[in-house]
Structures are given as structure tokens and as C-alpha cells.
Design an enzyme around this catalytic site. Structure first.
Site, PDB file in Angstrom:
ATOM      1  N   GLY A 190       0.836  -1.300  -0.067  1.00  0.00           N
ATOM      2  CA  GLY A 190       0.012   0.035   0.033  1.00  0.00           C
ATOM      3  C   GLY A 190       0.818   1.215  -0.047  1.00  0.00           C
ATOM      4  N   ASN A 192      -7.250   4.444   8.674  1.00  0.00           N
ATOM      5  CA  ASN A 192      -6.846   3.107   9.337  1.00  0.00           C
ATOM      6  C   ASN A 192      -6.842   2.999  11.126  1.00  0.00           C
ATOM      7  OD1 ASN A 192      -4.531   4.732   9.151  1.00  0.00           O
ATOM      8  ND2 ASN A 192      -3.277   2.968   9.588  1.00  0.00           N
ATOM      9  N   THR A 223      10.619  -8.056 -12.231  1.00  0.00           N
ATOM     10  CA  THR A 223       9.986  -9.579 -12.324  1.00  0.00           C
ATOM     11  C   THR A 223       8.671  -9.228 -11.416  1.00  0.00           C
ATOM     12  OG1 THR A 223      11.825 -10.432 -13.047  1.00  0.00           O
ATOM     13  CG2 THR A 223      10.243 -11.941 -12.258  1.00  0.00           C
ATOM     14  N   CYS A 245       4.081   5.713  22.316  1.00  0.00           N
ATOM     15  CA  CYS A 245       5.090   4.605  22.677  1.00  0.00           C
ATOM     16  C   CYS A 245       5.043   3.347  21.909  1.00  0.00           C
ATOM     17  CB  CYS A 245       4.802   4.150  24.179  1.00  0.00           C
ATOM     18  SG  CYS A 245       5.669   5.574  25.147  1.00  0.00           S
TER      19      CYS A 245
END
Lengths: 188, 393
Positions: B71, B151, B237, B325
Site C-alpha cells: 500500500g 486506518n 519481475t 509509545c
């Protein structure tokens, strides 16, 4: 690296947690910007740490560090407790992940601040040898951690800093204005 | 101890059906798709079938799909490939402030090449205002990029409206749909976007396999120069097995998306309704209804995210936190700060993201396990002590 078993033990079963209402000295370090806050409370008897309690807002490492520092210092003469270094704290825990080493700085600093507070209350001068009190008495404007002079990065909270061209104090890098005097910061 | 995985946003498990499709290409069908002999041809056919499958998931044409490795690569490719192709027209980017790092940092990289970026803020629920965004577009703007879903907080952005307002300004619009594609219906024609990023590891495909959709006819400069793979736009590739797995996962998502999302949303809503009832001072982050079906995110006051995450892990629950953290950079989430949360609250962020196998019982055990964890950490917290004192207890 991951947390050691000893870190996890102190994280899960922290020793000496709490508040001493009639403390002889209180030391606070950190703030929410850097993600960790610690408060140490001490009772002193015959120049020894008769009792010690702490409260910590922070990650697993921060909690484990506070706990081990309280254990290392408890019952010790004040002078000896002042000698507890970040390195020894990390060592005692069997090591900390590299990006969590700053937590060990905070633990020792909070303890030392509490002892200094006790001494100040008794009218004694602060220990001039206190680690981190650099030439300019510099500390990070965000977490109040120790800084050796003008560094670009706070070792304690890892915030990037730059010098304000107007007031010459350290302020957070990348911001539009200085957090002290409000002067417009030049673009990076 | 039963282990419960609630970290969809980090990675989904690989669907066994996608794995089955991949295996022959890791074994006997090892040929290079660019070879015209009998070993190469089946690989070539498999890559093209996967391209059609991915295209169908988002209502694109197969020739508009470019396979990439992640992504993050898709987002870099979109920003750099589209903006650099238009740099003679202008060097200005308009992004939302809550974009993924792979968008924000790609923009930073473009800034070193003379581009300027305007970041458009969001509201308390993480929504970008399409009008404000369109108002930031200037004749110099080379690209607008707004994510389809966030997200960290699960908010689904009004991308179609952004594209509608940008269309008369003739500026291309990219959307980072990595968190959204495969989980909510995505139709590039209905969205009317010029580019869209998606990644297989967000919908039960393999890691290392992602795609960028680019509208036919749009100019796109390659990031990786070399051979003629992917129409010369992305040399190297092909990751044949990964591409095949991505294609199969896309086909499965297209078929099963609705039933998956109905199931997940019911469990998500149980968590969103119940968690703040079980623990005081817990707030939902992101939008209540315009959100990913599998995504429940919260801020827990007075405690830090990593400490909660470690405790939940010890009880068998794998979750995420946007707290400083848990990231190496040790900075609070830019998303939560952009939404106007203060630093202390942003440090207490937790994301529960459900997967296909999540059972109702898993959510119920989580609801039982969580309150004592928070209680224990709050007993340690100087911020909680302060709160209780101020409350006058």
C-alpha cells in the site's frame, strides 16, 4: 528487541505504587506530549529513603522503570540514591529496547528531583552535580528531561527541537511559531 | 489460553483459498511471465486473470490496474507518479491532514523537489470538509489526495464529493483506499477518482501484494525504471504468487463483502455501545456511522495505549494502539491530534479491528477482560489521581 522477563514482571507487578500524602519530597517529570509522566514521593529518615512511592502514566517500559527505581532506592542513603544512573536502571532490568531507553532517564530523574525537593525544603542547595544540568541548565521544553546544551533532539522524549531566532530558547521543530515568545519560525 | 486476533488494520490472515491459488506459482509454475515459452505463458495468464479480478473489485478496467509491492508503494507511486507527470503545470499538492504516512512522507519528498503542500484539517470525527478541500486547490495544484477510510479511527471520507468538486477544477484526485478496499464497496467510476491504492493484506490476501488503479489516459511516471512489466510503469519481475493471491482475495471479497461486513458491523457496534458503559471516560474515536464495518477505536483517558496493549496481549487479545509509545518515532498519532484531541487523551488510543473469524464470544470476553486492566493502570496513573481529586472524591 522485546521487553525482558524482568521488565514484564515489574510492568505486571509494579512495586511501591501509590501516593505519600505527607511526603518529605516530591519529584515530577515528563508530560503527555512525550507520552510519559512520573511522580515520585519520598519519606526521609536519618538521611535515608525510609519510604518511596510512585505513580506513572506511560508505556510498559516507563512503568517497569519506575518500579525498579523505587526498589533500587528504597532504604538507601540519599547520596547513594542520587548516584543511581539511567544506565544502571536499564542494566537492572536486563536491558531495554533502544527506543525505550529514554524511559530509564525519566525514572532516575524523577527520583533525583524528589530528593532535591526534600533538600530544597530543608534549605539545602541543590546538588550541583545533578546529571543533565548542562552548562545552560538546559532541559527539554516538552518533557523537562535533561539536555546537554543545545541539542537538536531531546534524548528523553525524542522530540526534535530548534532554536528560536528571537528568544533563543529551544522550541519544537517544524512548528510555525515559537512556543515561548510566539515569534514566527523560519521555514525548515 | 485462547488467542483472539483483533488487529485487522495491521494485517488480515491469508484466506486458505488464496493460499491454494498461490501455491502452484511457488512450486512448479515458477516461470517468468515475460518469457514466451511454455513456462512463462501460464504465469502471464495468471497475472492477467488477477488483474481482471482486482479490476472487478473496484469496477475498473484491467488495463487500469498496476501491481506493486505494498500500500505504501501504491501511495508513493500515485503521488510521485501523477504529480511529477504534471509538474510543468504546477507544483502544489492538497492533502487531508489525516493521510497515512506513506502519503504525507511522499509529499514531503516532493517538497524537496520544489512542491508545496496544503494540509486540510478534519473535524472532531475525522471527516474532511470537501468544500474546504476544494477551496485549497489553486491553478498550480498537481494532485489532490484524500483517503477513503482512515486506518486509525475508521472514518470513511466523502471522497466522491471531493472528486465532484475537483472535477471542474481539472485537478486529478487520488484516494488511498488501502484500509477500505475489500471491506466496503469501492467503485472507481462512482467515486470518479483518477487513482486509487489498495493492498491485499487488508482483505485476506498475502502481504507484499498491492495495486494502484490509474484512470485510463492519465499520465503516470514510473518509480522503478527497467523492463516492460506493468506496461513499463513498474519494472521488475512480477511477484506472481503474490499477485495471484491478491486476485483471488479480491474475487472473494467482491463475492463475500456484504455478508462479511454485516457480521463484523454487528460485533463492532456491540463493542462501541458497551465498552464506554463498562469503563468510565472511554470515548469512541472517528465517526459513529460513517466508519469501517470491522473497526472500533477508542481513547481511554488517564492511561497510555502501549500499557493497555501489553496487558491485553497477556490475556490473549492482539490489538493496536496509535499511542506514541508503540511507534518508534514516539510521537502521538497525527490523526488524533488533527481531530483536536489533546496529547494525553491521544496517548490512550486503542484500535480493535475485527476479522472474519471473530466470534461474538470473543467480543464478550474482551468486554470482561478490559475493565480490570484499565482499573489497574489507572491506579498507577498520576493523571487519574488528579482527576479524582478534582472530581472531589
Amino acid at each position: 528487541m522485546n521487553y525482558t522477563d524482568k521488565v514484564m514482571d515489574h510492568f505486571q507487578n509494579p512495586r511501591n505504587v501509590g501516593v505519600l500524602k505527607d511526603a518529605d519530597g516530591v519529584g515530577k517529570v515528563g508530560n503527555p506530549v512525550c507520552g510519559d509522566m512520573m511522580t515520585f514521593y519520598i519519606k526521609v529518615k536519618d538521611e535515608r529513603l525510609a519510604d518511596i512511592k510512585f505513580q506513572t502514566f506511560g508505556c510498559g517500559a516507563a512503568i517497569a522503570v519506575s518500579s525498579i527505581v523505587s526498589e533500587m532506592a528504597r532504604g538507601k542513603p540519599l547520596g547513594e540514591a542520587m548516584e543511581i544512573t539511567n544506565e544502571r536502571v536499564a542494566e537492572e532490568l536486563g536491558g531495554l529496547p533502544k527506543n525505550k531507553l529514554h524511559c530509564s532517564n525519566l525514572g532516575a530523574d524523577a527520583l533525583h528531583k524528589a530528593i532535591e525537593d526534600y533538600r530544597a525544603r530543608r534549605g539545602e542547595a541543590a546538588d550541583a552535580k545533578k546529571k543533565g544540568s548542562g552548562p545552560a541548565g538546559c532541559c527539554c521544553p516538552y518533557c523537562e528531561g535533561p539536555m546537554e546544551g543545545a541539542e537538536g533532539l531531546c534524548r528523553s522524549c525524542h522530540i526534535e527541537l530548534e532554536e528560536c531566532p528571537v528568544c533563543h530558547k529551544s522550541t519544537k521543530a517544524g512548528e510555525d511559531a515559537c512556543s515561548h515568545c510566539g515569534a514566527k519560525m523560519p521555514p525548515a | 489460553m485462547k488467542r483472539v486476533y483483533l488487529d485487522h488494520i495491521a494485517a488480515t490472515p491469508l484466506d486458505p483459498r488464496a493460499l491454494e491459488a498461490m501455491l502452484p506459482f511457488l512450486r512448479e509454475r515458477f516461470g517468468n511471465p515475460q518469457s514466451i515459452h511454455s513456462f512463462g505463458r501460464p504465469a502471464q495468464e495468471a497475472v492477467e486473470e488477477a488483474r481482471a479480478q482486482v479490476a472487478r473489485l473496484i469496477n475498473a478496467s484491467a488495463e487500469e490496474i498496476f501491481f506493486v509491492s505494498s500500500g505504501s508503494e501504491a501511495n508513493n507511486f500515485a503521488l510521485k507518479g501523477l504529480a511529477l507527470a504534471r509538474r510543468d503545470k504546477g507544483r502544489h499538492l492538497v492533502l487531508s491532514a489525516v493521510e497515512h504516512q506513506s502519503v504525507l512522507h511522499a509529499a514531503k519528498s516532493l517538497e524537496r523537489q520544489g512542491f508545496k503542500t496544503t494540509l486540510v484539517g478534519v473535524d472532531r470525527e475525522g471527516l474532511v470538509d470537501p468544500e474546504r478541500l476544494a477551496a485549497a486547490v489553486t491553478p498550480e495544484t498537481a494532485l489532490v489526495s484524500v483517503q477513503l477510510a482512515n486506518n486509525e479511527v475508521g472514518t470513511v471520507e466523502p471522497v466522491a464529493e471531493v472528486a465532484r468538486l475537483c472535477r471542474p477544477l481539472s485537478v486529478p484526485v487520488h484516494t488511498d483506499a488501502v484500509a477500505a478496499a475489500g471491506s466496503i464497496p469501492v467503485d472507481v467510476r462512482a467515486l470518479d477518482v483518477d487513482a486509487l491504492s489498495l493492498a491485499g493484506d487488508q482483505f485476506y490476501g498475502p502481504k507484499g501484494s498491492a495495486a494502484l488503479y490509474v484512470r485510463k489516459g492519465a499520465r503516470l511516471l514510473p518509480l522503478i525504471d527497467g523492463g516492460i512489466q506493468e506496461g513499463g510503469r513498474r519494472a521488475g519481475t512480477e511477484n506472481v504468487a503474490g499477485i495471484v493471491g491478491l486476485g483471488r482475495a479480491a474475487a472473494l471479497a467482491a463475492e463475500e463483502l456484504e455478508s462479511r461486513s454485516v457480521r463484523a458491523a454487528a460485533l463492532r457496534d456491540r463493542l462501541i455501545d458497551e465498552l464506554p458503559r463498562r469503563v468510565e471516560q472511554v470515548t469512541l474515536t472517528g465517526h459513529r456511522s460513517r466508519r469501517l464495518p470491522h473497526h472500533a477505536s477508542f481513547c481511554v483517558a488517564f492511561v497510555e495505549g502501549e500499557a493497555m496493549l501489553l496487558n491485553l496481549d497477556l490475556k490473549g487479545f492482539a490489538v493496536s494502539s496509535g499511542s506514541a509509545c508503540t511507534s518508534r518515532a514516539l510521537k502521538a498519532s497525527h490523526v488524533l491530534l488533527a481531530m483536536g484531541l489533546d496529547h494525553a487523551l491521544a496517548q490512550g488510543s486503542l484500535v480493535f479491528s475485527l476479522i472474519e473469524g471473530t466470534a461474538a464470544g470473543d467480543i464478550e470476553s474482551l468486554l470482561d477482560v478490559f475493565p480490570p486492566i484499565v482499573e489497574r493502570l489507572r491506579a498507577l496513573s498520576p493523571l487519574y489521581t488528579q482527576y479524582l481529586e478534582e472530581k472531589g472524591k
